[in-house]
Design a protein around this motif. Structure first.
Motif, PDB file in Angstrom:
ATOM      1  N   ASP A  22      48.752  20.597  85.023  1.00 17.58           N
ATOM      2  CA  ASP A  22      47.587  19.713  84.958  1.00 17.58           C
ATOM      3  C   ASP A  22      46.821  19.871  83.650  1.00 17.58           C
ATOM      4  O   ASP A  22      46.209  18.923  83.151  1.00 17.58           O
ATOM      5  CB  ASP A  22      46.670  19.920  86.163  1.00 17.58           C
ATOM      6  CG  ASP A  22      46.238  21.360  86.336  1.00 17.58           C
ATOM      7  OD1 ASP A  22      46.749  22.227  85.604  1.00 17.58           O
ATOM      8  OD2 ASP A  22      45.388  21.627  87.202  1.00 17.58           O
ATOM      9  N   ASP A  23      46.848  21.083  83.048  1.00 13.52           N
ATOM     10  CA  ASP A  23      46.237  21.272  81.731  1.00 13.52           C
ATOM     11  C   ASP A  23      46.946  20.408  80.688  1.00 13.52           C
ATOM     12  O   ASP A  23      46.304  19.736  79.868  1.00 13.52           O
ATOM     13  CB  ASP A  23      46.315  22.737  81.300  1.00 13.52           C
ATOM     14  CG  ASP A  23      45.488  23.657  82.174  1.00 13.52           C
ATOM     15  OD1 ASP A  23      44.492  23.174  82.754  1.00 13.52           O
ATOM     16  OD2 ASP A  23      45.844  24.843  82.294  1.00 13.52           O
ATOM     17  N   ALA A  24      48.279  20.444  80.691  1.00 10.95           N
ATOM     18  CA  ALA A  24      49.045  19.661  79.728  1.00 10.95           C
ATOM     19  C   ALA A  24      48.811  18.167  79.915  1.00 10.95           C
ATOM     20  O   ALA A  24      48.649  17.417  78.939  1.00 10.95           O
ATOM     21  CB  ALA A  24      50.533  19.986  79.860  1.00 10.95           C
ATOM     22  N   LEU A  25      48.769  17.719  81.162  1.00 13.32           N
ATOM     23  CA  LEU A  25      48.546  16.295  81.429  1.00 13.32           C
ATOM     24  C   LEU A  25      47.191  15.847  80.920  1.00 13.32           C
ATOM     25  O   LEU A  25      47.047  14.751  80.360  1.00 13.32           O
ATOM     26  CB  LEU A  25      48.667  16.027  82.936  1.00 13.32           C
ATOM     27  CG  LEU A  25      50.060  16.228  83.537  1.00 13.32           C
ATOM     28  CD1 LEU A  25      49.997  16.161  85.052  1.00 13.32           C
ATOM     29  CD2 LEU A  25      51.041  15.196  82.991  1.00 13.32           C
ATOM     30  N   ARG A  26      46.187  16.688  81.097  1.00 15.75           N
ATOM     31  CA  ARG A  26      44.856  16.349  80.603  1.00 15.75           C
ATOM     32  C   ARG A  26      44.817  16.274  79.076  1.00 15.75           C
ATOM     33  O   ARG A  26      44.256  15.356  78.505  1.00 15.75           O
ATOM     34  CB  ARG A  26      43.836  17.364  81.110  1.00 15.75           C
ATOM     35  CG  ARG A  26      42.397  17.034  80.750  1.00 15.75           C
ATOM     36  CD  ARG A  26      41.414  18.028  81.337  1.00 15.75           C
ATOM     37  NE  ARG A  26      41.670  19.384  80.859  1.00 15.75           N
ATOM     38  CZ  ARG A  26      42.227  20.339  81.568  1.00 15.75           C
ATOM     39  NH1 ARG A  26      42.641  20.104  82.802  1.00 15.75           N
ATOM     40  NH2 ARG A  26      42.414  21.553  81.057  1.00 15.75           N
ATOM     41  N   MET A  27      45.453  17.242  78.415  1.00 16.07           N
ATOM     42  CA  MET A  27      45.473  17.267  76.948  1.00 16.07           C
ATOM     43  C   MET A  27      46.241  16.075  76.381  1.00 16.07           C
ATOM     44  O   MET A  27      45.943  15.596  75.272  1.00 16.07           O
ATOM     45  CB  MET A  27      46.114  18.546  76.454  1.00 16.07           C
ATOM     46  CG  MET A  27      45.318  19.799  76.754  1.00 16.07           C
ATOM     47  SD  MET A  27      46.206  21.290  76.197  1.00 16.07           S
ATOM     48  CE  MET A  27      45.106  22.590  76.788  1.00 16.07           C
ATOM     49  N   PRO A  54      47.013  24.067  70.753  1.00 16.65           N
ATOM     50  CA  PRO A  54      46.561  24.386  72.114  1.00 16.65           C
ATOM     51  C   PRO A  54      47.715  24.833  73.001  1.00 16.65           C
ATOM     52  O   PRO A  54      48.861  24.420  72.816  1.00 16.65           O
ATOM     53  CB  PRO A  54      45.950  23.067  72.604  1.00 16.65           C
ATOM     54  CG  PRO A  54      46.549  22.012  71.731  1.00 16.65           C
ATOM     55  CD  PRO A  54      46.818  22.654  70.412  1.00 16.65           C
ATOM     56  N   ARG A  55      47.383  25.682  73.973  1.00 14.48           N
ATOM     57  CA  ARG A  55      48.397  26.237  74.874  1.00 14.48           C
ATOM     58  C   ARG A  55      48.008  25.948  76.326  1.00 14.48           C
ATOM     59  O   ARG A  55      47.267  26.711  76.937  1.00 14.48           O
ATOM     60  CB  ARG A  55      48.517  27.747  74.670  1.00 14.48           C
ATOM     61  CG  ARG A  55      49.065  28.134  73.302  1.00 14.48           C
ATOM     62  CD  ARG A  55      49.011  29.625  73.098  1.00 14.48           C
ATOM     63  NE  ARG A  55      49.730  30.340  74.153  1.00 14.48           N
ATOM     64  CZ  ARG A  55      49.695  31.656  74.295  1.00 14.48           C
ATOM     65  NH1 ARG A  55      48.952  32.395  73.495  1.00 14.48           N
ATOM     66  NH2 ARG A  55      50.396  32.236  75.252  1.00 14.48           N
TER      67      ARG A  55
END
Length: 343
Positions: free
Chosen positions: A332-337, A326-327
């Motif tokens: 906030d995307d990274a924190l969620r992942m 995943p990229r």
């Protein structure tokens, strides 16, 4: 005998010229003349009744004026405060202005949930291509352009305390860094010193949050491993991610910039991270085969070996990376992942 331009702008007993002072402060000569005309914050000396010459006391007062405006004070109030400090009656430095009064914390802090569309916007007034940004971006850009380290650090500390680190990075630090980088690229290295100063203080702020957070007691568990690919020196986005993860109770292990492939693989086998974030700022440093190798690396005891989730961070990754890599496009995307929701 004709006096050279360098001699004319050198600080002397007669003071410095408006142009020289403007360059020092990172504002335009027009701005200095406007402040003189509108707010009476002008030079003590005028040669031939017309030309301004700024003394050391004048320069100190203008530096205070710049700090106050960077902290968000309207120019009229900033001029009044600068003149009071010059007379020895000022009661607080710029740091006190940028830090809001202490208030009891509610269960949910409203500033931490401010969205970009709701935030005050402003033009920078510094020559940097900021566009419409938060007020704090303008102040930070002004302080960085005039190389005012104390004001830069004060503003960074205040925005983290007011809005939280995640918002401070996404909406203040990163936009200002990008603007400085674009200016540097388009002006032939003229702003390299500004970029270095700003990067250093942002890194110091991020590491302070990390050190403060890592001391808190927490339950054990495998960390998130953060690493830049070989030949990739840009670490600030990973430093921001690591600091926010740690702040939210997720352990992070930062390997830093330009991590060799062998060292990266060895760290994965030794640590057994829950996830690995690989950063590539440009296409020349992105290495998809290495990322796939890390994603396929198994670790753990025999009979119960497992693999780490691998995230590809940064603008260097191009095209379809394939399944299982995943990229995240934003912090906030990274924190969620990575399972680090906002508290």
């Amino acid at each position: 005998m004709q006096v050279s331009e360098q001699a004319a702008t050198r600080p002397t007993d007669a003071g410095v010229t408006t142009g020289s002072l403007a360059r020092k402060l990172g504002v335009s000569p027009t701005t200095l003349r406007s402040w003189d005309r509108r707010y009476g914050i002008g030079p003590a000396l005028r040669t031939d009744g017309r030309h301004r010459r700024w003394t050391a006391d004048d320069v100190a007062m203008l530096q205070e004026m710049c700090r106050f405006t960077a902290a968000g004070l309207p120019p009229a109030e900033a001029a009044r405060a600068a003149k009071e400090r010059a007379r020895g009656r000022g009661r607080s430095p710029a740091l006190a202005l940028v830090r809001p009064p202490a208030e009891p914390r509610a269960a949910k802090s409203p500033p931490a949930t401010v969205h970009p569309a709701e935030a005050p916007t402003s033009r920078s007034g510094t020559g940097l291509p900021l566009g419409d940004v938060r007020q704090e971006c303008r102040g930070l850009a002004r302080a960085a352009v005039r190389l005012d380290a104390a004001a830069v650090q004060s503003l960074l500390t205040a925005v983290v305390e007011t809005h939280g680190l995640a918002t401070a990075w996404a909406e203040v630090m990163a936009p200002t860094l990008r603007a400085v980088g674009r200016k540097w690229e388009s002006s032939g290295d003229r702003y390299v010193e500004v970029e270095h100063l700003l990067s250093w203080h942002i890194s110091a702020t991020l590491r302070h949050v990390y050190v403060r957070s890592v001391r808190k007691p927490r339950t054990g568990g495998p960390p998130v491993l953060l690493a830049c690919l070989p030949d990739e020196p840009h670490t600030l986005p990973l430093e921001a991610l690591g600091a926010v993860l740690t702040e939210r109770g997720v352990p992070a292990l930062m390997l830093g910039g330009a991590v060799l492939a062998e060292a990266l693989a060895a760290a994965v086998r030794r640590v057994g991270p829950s996830a690995v974030v690989l950063w590539a700022q440009s296409r020349t440093t992105a290495n998809l085969p290495l990322a796939r190798h890390v994603a396929g690396t198994r670790w753990g005891v025999r009979g119960a070996r497992t693999r780490s989730l691998v995230l590809l961070g940064g603008p260097g990754w191009d095209g379809d990376s394939g399944p299982g890599l995943p990229r995240p496009l934003r912090l906030d995307d990274a924190l969620r992942m990575l399972g680090a929701p906002e508290h």
